[in-house]
Scaffold this motif. Structure first.
Motif, PDB file in Angstrom:
ATOM      1  N   LEU A  20    -103.400  24.437  33.806  1.00 44.15           N
ATOM      2  CA  LEU A  20    -102.652  25.126  32.764  1.00 44.15           C
ATOM      3  C   LEU A  20    -102.773  24.402  31.424  1.00 44.15           C
ATOM      4  O   LEU A  20    -103.039  25.022  30.388  1.00 44.15           O
ATOM      5  N   ILE A  21    -102.626  23.099  31.442  1.00 42.59           N
ATOM      6  CA  ILE A  21    -102.729  22.317  30.206  1.00 42.59           C
ATOM      7  C   ILE A  21    -104.147  22.363  29.658  1.00 42.59           C
ATOM      8  O   ILE A  21    -104.363  22.515  28.458  1.00 42.59           O
ATOM      9  N   THR A  22    -105.133  22.262  30.546  1.00 41.46           N
ATOM     10  CA  THR A  22    -106.529  22.290  30.108  1.00 41.46           C
ATOM     11  C   THR A  22    -106.872  23.628  29.452  1.00 41.46           C
ATOM     12  O   THR A  22    -107.507  23.667  28.392  1.00 41.46           O
ATOM     13  N   VAL A  23    -106.432  24.723  30.058  1.00 41.11           N
ATOM     14  CA  VAL A  23    -106.701  26.047  29.483  1.00 41.11           C
ATOM     15  C   VAL A  23    -106.009  26.179  28.128  1.00 41.11           C
ATOM     16  O   VAL A  23    -106.587  26.719  27.177  1.00 41.11           O
ATOM     17  N   TRP A  24    -104.795  25.659  28.007  1.00 41.50           N
ATOM     18  CA  TRP A  24    -104.078  25.713  26.727  1.00 41.50           C
ATOM     19  C   TRP A  24    -104.855  24.961  25.647  1.00 41.50           C
ATOM     20  O   TRP A  24    -105.001  25.442  24.530  1.00 41.50           O
ATOM     21  N   PHE A  25    -105.385  23.776  26.001  1.00 42.90           N
ATOM     22  CA  PHE A  25    -106.189  23.008  25.047  1.00 42.90           C
ATOM     23  C   PHE A  25    -107.489  23.739  24.708  1.00 42.90           C
ATOM     24  O   PHE A  25    -107.936  23.717  23.558  1.00 42.90           O
ATOM     25  N   ILE A  26    -108.118  24.376  25.695  1.00 41.07           N
ATOM     26  CA  ILE A  26    -109.351  25.136  25.450  1.00 41.07           C
ATOM     27  C   ILE A  26    -109.091  26.240  24.424  1.00 41.07           C
ATOM     28  O   ILE A  26    -109.873  26.445  23.494  1.00 41.07           O
ATOM     29  N   LEU A  27    -107.985  26.948  24.587  1.00 39.67           N
ATOM     30  CA  LEU A  27    -107.659  28.021  23.650  1.00 39.67           C
ATOM     31  C   LEU A  27    -107.410  27.463  22.246  1.00 39.67           C
ATOM     32  O   LEU A  27    -107.829  28.069  21.251  1.00 39.67           O
ATOM     33  N   GLY A  28    -106.760  26.314  22.155  1.00 39.25           N
ATOM     34  CA  GLY A  28    -106.559  25.672  20.853  1.00 39.25           C
ATOM     35  C   GLY A  28    -107.877  25.292  20.197  1.00 39.25           C
ATOM     36  O   GLY A  28    -108.070  25.482  18.984  1.00 39.25           O
ATOM     37  N   GLU A  29    -108.792  24.769  20.998  1.00 40.07           N
ATOM     38  CA  GLU A  29    -110.125  24.421  20.476  1.00 40.07           C
ATOM     39  C   GLU A  29    -110.866  25.681  20.042  1.00 40.07           C
ATOM     40  O   GLU A  29    -111.554  25.678  19.021  1.00 40.07           O
ATOM     41  N   ALA A  30    -110.728  26.762  20.813  1.00 34.06           N
ATOM     42  CA  ALA A  30    -111.394  28.020  20.452  1.00 34.06           C
ATOM     43  C   ALA A  30    -110.896  28.518  19.101  1.00 34.06           C
ATOM     44  O   ALA A  30    -111.693  28.943  18.251  1.00 34.06           O
ATOM     45  N   ILE A  31    -109.590  28.448  18.879  1.00 30.88           N
ATOM     46  CA  ILE A  31    -109.023  28.864  17.590  1.00 30.88           C
ATOM     47  C   ILE A  31    -109.595  28.006  16.465  1.00 30.88           C
ATOM     48  O   ILE A  31    -109.991  28.514  15.413  1.00 30.88           O
ATOM     49  N   SER A  32    -109.661  26.706  16.679  1.00 30.31           N
ATOM     50  CA  SER A  32    -110.187  25.795  15.665  1.00 30.31           C
ATOM     51  C   SER A  32    -111.659  26.087  15.361  1.00 30.31           C
ATOM     52  O   SER A  32    -112.080  26.085  14.201  1.00 30.31           O
ATOM     53  N   ILE A  33    -112.442  26.362  16.393  1.00 30.47           N
ATOM     54  CA  ILE A  33    -113.862  26.678  16.208  1.00 30.47           C
ATOM     55  C   ILE A  33    -114.010  27.969  15.402  1.00 30.47           C
ATOM     56  O   ILE A  33    -114.850  28.063  14.498  1.00 30.47           O
ATOM     57  N   LEU A  34    -113.182  28.956  15.697  1.00 28.35           N
ATOM     58  CA  LEU A  34    -113.243  30.221  14.953  1.00 28.35           C
ATOM     59  C   LEU A  34    -112.846  30.007  13.491  1.00 28.35           C
ATOM     60  O   LEU A  34    -113.436  30.609  12.590  1.00 28.35           O
ATOM     61  N   GLU A  35    -111.848  29.143  13.261  1.00 29.10           N
ATOM     62  CA  GLU A  35    -111.475  28.819  11.881  1.00 29.10           C
ATOM     63  C   GLU A  35    -112.631  28.130  11.159  1.00 29.10           C
ATOM     64  O   GLU A  35    -112.918  28.439   9.995  1.00 29.10           O
ATOM     65  N   ASN A  36    -113.302  27.216  11.842  1.00 31.42           N
ATOM     66  CA  ASN A  36    -114.456  26.536  11.245  1.00 31.42           C
ATOM     67  C   ASN A  36    -115.582  27.526  10.960  1.00 31.42           C
ATOM     68  O   ASN A  36    -116.234  27.449   9.916  1.00 31.42           O
ATOM     69  N   ALA A  37    -115.802  28.447  11.885  1.00 28.01           N
ATOM     70  CA  ALA A  37    -116.842  29.470  11.677  1.00 28.01           C
ATOM     71  C   ALA A  37    -116.508  30.308  10.444  1.00 28.01           C
ATOM     72  O   ALA A  37    -117.402  30.627   9.645  1.00 28.01           O
ATOM     73  N   SER A  38    -115.240  30.637  10.276  1.00 24.63           N
ATOM     74  CA  SER A  38    -114.819  31.391   9.085  1.00 24.63           C
ATOM     75  C   SER A  38    -115.103  30.594   7.817  1.00 24.63           C
ATOM     76  O   SER A  38    -115.566  31.147   6.819  1.00 24.63           O
ATOM     77  N   ARG A  39    -114.833  29.291   7.863  1.00 24.65           N
ATOM     78  CA  ARG A  39    -115.104  28.425   6.711  1.00 24.65           C
ATOM     79  C   ARG A  39    -116.602  28.356   6.413  1.00 24.65           C
ATOM     80  O   ARG A  39    -117.004  28.073   5.286  1.00 24.65           O
ATOM     81  N   MET A  40    -117.436  28.604   7.435  1.00 24.38           N
ATOM     82  CA  MET A  40    -118.887  28.591   7.241  1.00 24.38           C
ATOM     83  C   MET A  40    -119.401  29.944   6.763  1.00 24.38           C
ATOM     84  O   MET A  40    -120.599  30.120   6.575  1.00 24.38           O
ATOM     85  N   GLY A  41    -118.514  30.914   6.615  1.00 26.40           N
ATOM     86  CA  GLY A  41    -118.916  32.219   6.108  1.00 26.40           C
ATOM     87  C   GLY A  41    -119.101  33.277   7.179  1.00 26.40           C
ATOM     88  O   GLY A  41    -119.514  34.399   6.867  1.00 26.40           O
ATOM     89  N   VAL A  42    -118.784  32.966   8.427  1.00 24.84           N
ATOM     90  CA  VAL A  42    -118.913  33.937   9.514  1.00 24.84           C
ATOM     91  C   VAL A  42    -117.692  34.855   9.499  1.00 24.84           C
ATOM     92  O   VAL A  42    -116.558  34.392   9.384  1.00 24.84           O
ATOM     93  N   LYS A  43    -117.954  36.142   9.593  1.00 29.73           N
ATOM     94  CA  LYS A  43    -116.848  37.097   9.678  1.00 29.73           C
ATOM     95  C   LYS A  43    -116.443  37.195  11.154  1.00 29.73           C
ATOM     96  O   LYS A  43    -117.091  37.867  11.936  1.00 29.73           O
ATOM     97  N   VAL A  44    -115.371  36.482  11.492  1.00 30.49           N
ATOM     98  CA  VAL A  44    -114.875  36.470  12.871  1.00 30.49           C
ATOM     99  C   VAL A  44    -113.940  37.659  13.044  1.00 30.49           C
ATOM    100  O   VAL A  44    -113.000  37.816  12.254  1.00 30.49           O
TER     101      VAL A  44
END
Length: 156
Positions: free
Chosen positions: A112-136
């Motif tokens: 449960l904790i690992t999946v919660w952290f994975i989802l947090g990392e996924a959100i961060s990666i999507l935010e970084n992709a947006s900063r790189m100009g990707v339309k998420v």
């Protein structure tokens, strides 16, 4: 430039294979988290580089060693939390077995904790992709955020 990226890819894959070989069998969710942590760090660096190109001379943009170190500390905290969750899982399994309760659920806190952290990392990666100009797609970020809220027990 392409040669540098190929070399980086080979180095990352080589380190990953070496790490996985040394670790032996680890749960798939932890492997996914470790990979997501690396992707998050790399995507953060790439996003910072892009922002620095778009805003030359502005100090608030670009790679910040302080932010990188803070991110690494956060990721180390993830690992420590998972270790504690694993110990709690082992303790719970041992105690349930000791008092005679049969349980088919093993490793539930760790998962449960690992999946919660994975989802947090996924959100961060999507935010970084947006900063790189990707339309998420907004729906994709919303789904991941909602999953994390569900695991966290927060209502939408």
């Amino acid at each position: 430039m392409e040669l540098k990226i190929s070399k980086l890819r080979i180095v990352i894959l080589g380190i990953w294979e070496l790490f996985m070989g040394k670790m032996g069998e680890i749960p798939q969710s932890i492997s996914i988290l470790l990979l997501m942590m690396v992707i998050d760090q790399v995507s953060g660096i790439l996003a910072a580089k892009r922002e620095a190109l778009e805003h030359p001379g502005e100090k608030k943009y670009g790679i910040s060693s302080k932010r990188m170190v803070l991110g690494i500390f956060k990721k180390a905290g993830y690992i420590l939390t998972i270790v504690v969750a694993t110990m709690v899982d082992i303790l719970m399994d041992t105690m349930m077995e000791y008092i005679g309760i049969k349980s088919t659920i093993k490793g539930s806190f760790c998962l449960l904790i690992t999946v919660w952290f994975i989802l947090g990392e996924a959100i961060s990666i999507l935010e970084n992709a947006s900063r790189m100009g990707v339309k998420v797609p907004r729906f994709f970020r919303k789904i991941i955020s909602e999953l994390q809220k569900d695991i966290d027990g927060k209502k939408s």
